[in-house]
Scaffold this active site. Sequence first.
Site, PDB file in Angstrom:
ATOM      1  N   GLY A 179       0.813  -1.132  -0.113  1.00  0.00           N
ATOM      2  CA  GLY A 179      -0.032  -0.009   0.077  1.00  0.00           C
ATOM      3  C   GLY A 179       0.880   1.265  -0.056  1.00  0.00           C
ATOM      4  CG  ASP A 192      18.913  -2.329  -7.384  1.00  0.00           C
ATOM      5  OD1 ASP A 192      18.135  -2.571  -6.472  1.00  0.00           O
ATOM      6  OD2 ASP A 192      19.939  -3.030  -7.817  1.00  0.00           O
ATOM      7  CE1 TYR A 195      25.076  -5.150  -6.403  1.00  0.00           C
ATOM      8  CE2 TYR A 195      23.471  -3.243  -6.757  1.00  0.00           C
ATOM      9  CZ  TYR A 195      23.770  -4.714  -6.717  1.00  0.00           C
ATOM     10  OH  TYR A 195      22.928  -5.303  -7.263  1.00  0.00           O
ATOM     11  CE  LYS A 214      19.631  -5.192  -5.111  1.00  0.00           C
ATOM     12  NZ  LYS A 214      20.530  -4.435  -5.422  1.00  0.00           N
ATOM     13  CG  HIS A 246      22.486  -7.994  -2.281  1.00  0.00           C
ATOM     14  ND1 HIS A 246      23.191  -7.049  -2.482  1.00  0.00           N
ATOM     15  CD2 HIS A 246      22.411  -8.749  -3.491  1.00  0.00           C
ATOM     16  CE1 HIS A 246      23.550  -7.054  -3.706  1.00  0.00           C
ATOM     17  NE2 HIS A 246      23.356  -8.176  -4.120  1.00  0.00           N
ATOM     18  CB  SER A 268      17.586  -9.816  -3.817  1.00  0.00           C
ATOM     19  OG  SER A 268      18.746  -9.952  -4.692  1.00  0.00           O
ATOM     20  CG  ASN A 289      19.147   1.040 -22.309  1.00  0.00           C
ATOM     21  OD1 ASN A 289      19.109   0.598 -23.381  1.00  0.00           O
ATOM     22  ND2 ASN A 289      20.215   0.614 -21.268  1.00  0.00           N
TER      23      ASN A 289
HETATM   24  N1  LIG Z   1      20.848  -8.814  -6.732  1.00  0.00           N
HETATM   25  C1  LIG Z   1      21.779  -9.314  -7.519  1.00  0.00           C
HETATM   26  O1  LIG Z   1      22.490 -10.141  -7.224  1.00  0.00           O
HETATM   27  C2  LIG Z   1      21.986  -8.233  -8.703  1.00  0.00           C
HETATM   28  C3  LIG Z   1      23.292  -9.006  -9.519  1.00  0.00           C
HETATM   29  C4  LIG Z   1      23.365  -8.117 -10.551  1.00  0.00           C
HETATM   30  C5  LIG Z   1      22.802  -7.042 -10.882  1.00  0.00           C
HETATM   31  N2  LIG Z   1      21.765  -6.554 -10.002  1.00  0.00           N
HETATM   32  C6  LIG Z   1      21.138  -5.261 -10.303  1.00  0.00           C
HETATM   33  O2  LIG Z   1      20.653  -5.268 -11.395  1.00  0.00           O
HETATM   34  C7  LIG Z   1      21.331  -4.351 -12.310  1.00  0.00           C
HETATM   35  C8  LIG Z   1      21.252  -4.556 -13.776  1.00  0.00           C
HETATM   36  O3  LIG Z   1      22.203  -5.728 -14.078  1.00  0.00           O
HETATM   37  P1  LIG Z   1      23.220  -5.635 -15.159  1.00  0.00           P
HETATM   38  O4  LIG Z   1      24.269  -4.790 -14.971  1.00  0.00           O
HETATM   39  O5  LIG Z   1      23.456  -7.039 -15.564  1.00  0.00           O
HETATM   40  O6  LIG Z   1      22.322  -5.008 -16.407  1.00  0.00           O
HETATM   41  P2  LIG Z   1      22.133  -5.351 -18.030  1.00  0.00           P
HETATM   42  O7  LIG Z   1      21.531  -3.983 -18.516  1.00  0.00           O
HETATM   43  O8  LIG Z   1      21.776  -6.557 -18.467  1.00  0.00           O
HETATM   44  O9  LIG Z   1      23.675  -5.191 -18.565  1.00  0.00           O
HETATM   45  C9  LIG Z   1      24.494  -4.365 -18.558  1.00  0.00           C
HETATM   46  C10 LIG Z   1      25.391  -4.363 -19.345  1.00  0.00           C
HETATM   47  O10 LIG Z   1      24.852  -3.987 -20.806  1.00  0.00           O
HETATM   48  C11 LIG Z   1      25.569  -2.935 -21.404  1.00  0.00           C
HETATM   49  N3  LIG Z   1      24.319  -2.150 -22.238  1.00  0.00           N
HETATM   50  C12 LIG Z   1      23.661  -1.459 -21.439  1.00  0.00           C
HETATM   51  N4  LIG Z   1      22.651  -0.867 -22.315  1.00  0.00           N
HETATM   52  C13 LIG Z   1      22.937  -1.231 -23.511  1.00  0.00           C
HETATM   53  C14 LIG Z   1      22.666  -1.126 -24.848  1.00  0.00           C
HETATM   54  N5  LIG Z   1      21.462  -0.246 -25.262  1.00  0.00           N
HETATM   55  N6  LIG Z   1      23.122  -1.665 -25.962  1.00  0.00           N
HETATM   56  C15 LIG Z   1      24.244  -2.492 -25.684  1.00  0.00           C
HETATM   57  N7  LIG Z   1      24.802  -2.705 -24.456  1.00  0.00           N
HETATM   58  C16 LIG Z   1      24.161  -1.962 -23.411  1.00  0.00           C
HETATM   59  C17 LIG Z   1      26.171  -2.210 -20.233  1.00  0.00           C
HETATM   60  O11 LIG Z   1      27.495  -1.385 -21.033  1.00  0.00           O
HETATM   61  P3  LIG Z   1      28.076  -0.092 -20.724  1.00  0.00           P
HETATM   62  O12 LIG Z   1      27.826   0.191 -19.064  1.00  0.00           O
HETATM   63  O13 LIG Z   1      29.426  -0.415 -21.045  1.00  0.00           O
HETATM   64  O14 LIG Z   1      27.348   0.734 -21.271  1.00  0.00           O
HETATM   65  C18 LIG Z   1      26.588  -3.294 -19.316  1.00  0.00           C
HETATM   66  O15 LIG Z   1      27.864  -4.054 -19.819  1.00  0.00           O
HETATM   67  C19 LIG Z   1      22.781  -3.692 -11.780  1.00  0.00           C
HETATM   68  O16 LIG Z   1      23.241  -2.430 -11.672  1.00  0.00           O
HETATM   69  C20 LIG Z   1      22.157  -4.162 -10.222  1.00  0.00           C
HETATM   70  O17 LIG Z   1      21.407  -3.023  -9.839  1.00  0.00           O
HETATM   71  C21 LIG Z   1      21.593  -7.256  -8.932  1.00  0.00           C
END
Ligand SMILES: NC(=O)c1ccc[n+]([C@@H]2O[C@H](COP(=O)([O-])OP(=O)(O)OC[C@H]3O[C@@H](n4cnc5c(N)ncnc54)[C@H](OP(=O)(O)O)[C@@H]3O)[C@@H](O)[C@H]2O)c1
Length: 313
Positions: free
Chosen positions: A17, A52, A57, A86, A119, A169, A273
């Site tokens: 809520g 997030d 981190y 987290k 987390h 998470s 994005n």
């Molecule tokens: N709870 C957990 O255990 C956990 C674990 C992992 C992540 N997370 C959270 O989830 C978030 C997102 O995860 P993620 O970093 O894996 O996200 P993602 O968006 O799947 O991957 C990010 C990667 O994609 C590239 N990228 C982003 N936009 C792009 C585009 N339009 N075209 C081509 N490449 C692109 C980025 O490159 P550049 O940066 O070089 O542009 C970066 O290398 C993290 O920041 C974190 O907050 C949580």
Amino acid sequence: MKEPDHLRDTKMSLNTGSGAVPALGFGTLIPDPVATKNATKAALKAGFRQLDTSERYRTEKEVGEAMHEVFEAGEIKREDVFVATKLWNNNHRPERVKPAFEASLKKLQLDYADLYLIHTPFAFQPGEDQDPRDANGNVIYDKGVTLLDTWKALESLVDEGRCKAIGLSDVDLEQTKEIFDCARIKPAVVHVESHPYLPEWDLVNYCKMNGIVFQAFAALGHSSEPNLLKDPVISAIATQVNKTPAQVLLAWAIQRGTALLTTSKTPSRIKENFDISAIPDDAVREISEGIKTRVRFNAVVETGIPGFIPKGK
Ligand SMILES: NC(=O)c1ccc[n+]([C@@H]2O[C@H](COP(=O)([O-])OP(=O)(O)OC[C@H]3O[C@@H](n4cnc5c(N)ncnc54)[C@H](OP(=O)(O)O)[C@@H]3O)[C@@H](O)[C@H]2O)c1
């Protein structure tokens, strides 16, 4: 000409809520502090209204500075941004939860968090070391605390009003059910890796049935191999709808009823994005049913050891 739609403004109601979470979220798992601050400011300026972070981190300070500067400039108000952070594994003991939460808020320069997540479901040895290891290099787990003990401590934070919603998470369906069944305050969000190579339909459907927001991290596959952005089904749909592969993946995540997190330190990609719009229903179905590859990119769910963070962080 195609009319613009409002997919990027989609919000998902929280069962506590306490309002709603923007479906399109920006993650701040970026190793470099300067890049983190710049990317967070760029994300807010591009239109992202969900951020997030996590004590693990080590980006809360930079995210806090970025938000502070943007809020001070009067461009965006604090209450317009949904901020999640987290609790890390070394702080699962109930008496450690509130101090850890307060430390996170202080770094973020905030009076309250919109969402606080456990987390991972793995408790590590309590203490200041985020990565406690024995002489053989193995993680030292804490057998003296359950996930439910930690959850109850998070419930108290909601009672005290400094945290609007709480969630889990890196959990699986069984762990989610276990907490959901016993919780006084139900999880508002379940945050796990998910994308077309790891759709997690069972957990998505359980969350939908129980009013929990399913939030997908690594929505673009974290630039890992096999590269989702080069998947032939995604590329063909991107060409067909005149969007980029990243925009197709983000649209799919929202159109199948989940929230998501994506991350970039590149200004043009941050804008790209956010600039998403709906793809046709048959394209959503084709991604859901036509892609058979199955890959998990982050092994954190198996051990509690973070998968994407470079060694030494
Ligand atoms: N709870 C957990 O255990 C956990 C674990 C992992 C992540 N997370 C959270 O989830 C978030 C997102 O995860 P993620 O970093 O894996 O996200 P993602 O968006 O799947 O991957 C990010 C990667 O994609 C590239 N990228 C982003 N936009 C792009 C585009 N339009 N075209 C081509 N490449 C692109 C980025 O490159 P550049 O940066 O070089 O542009 C970066 O290398 C993290 O920041 C974190 O907050 C949580």
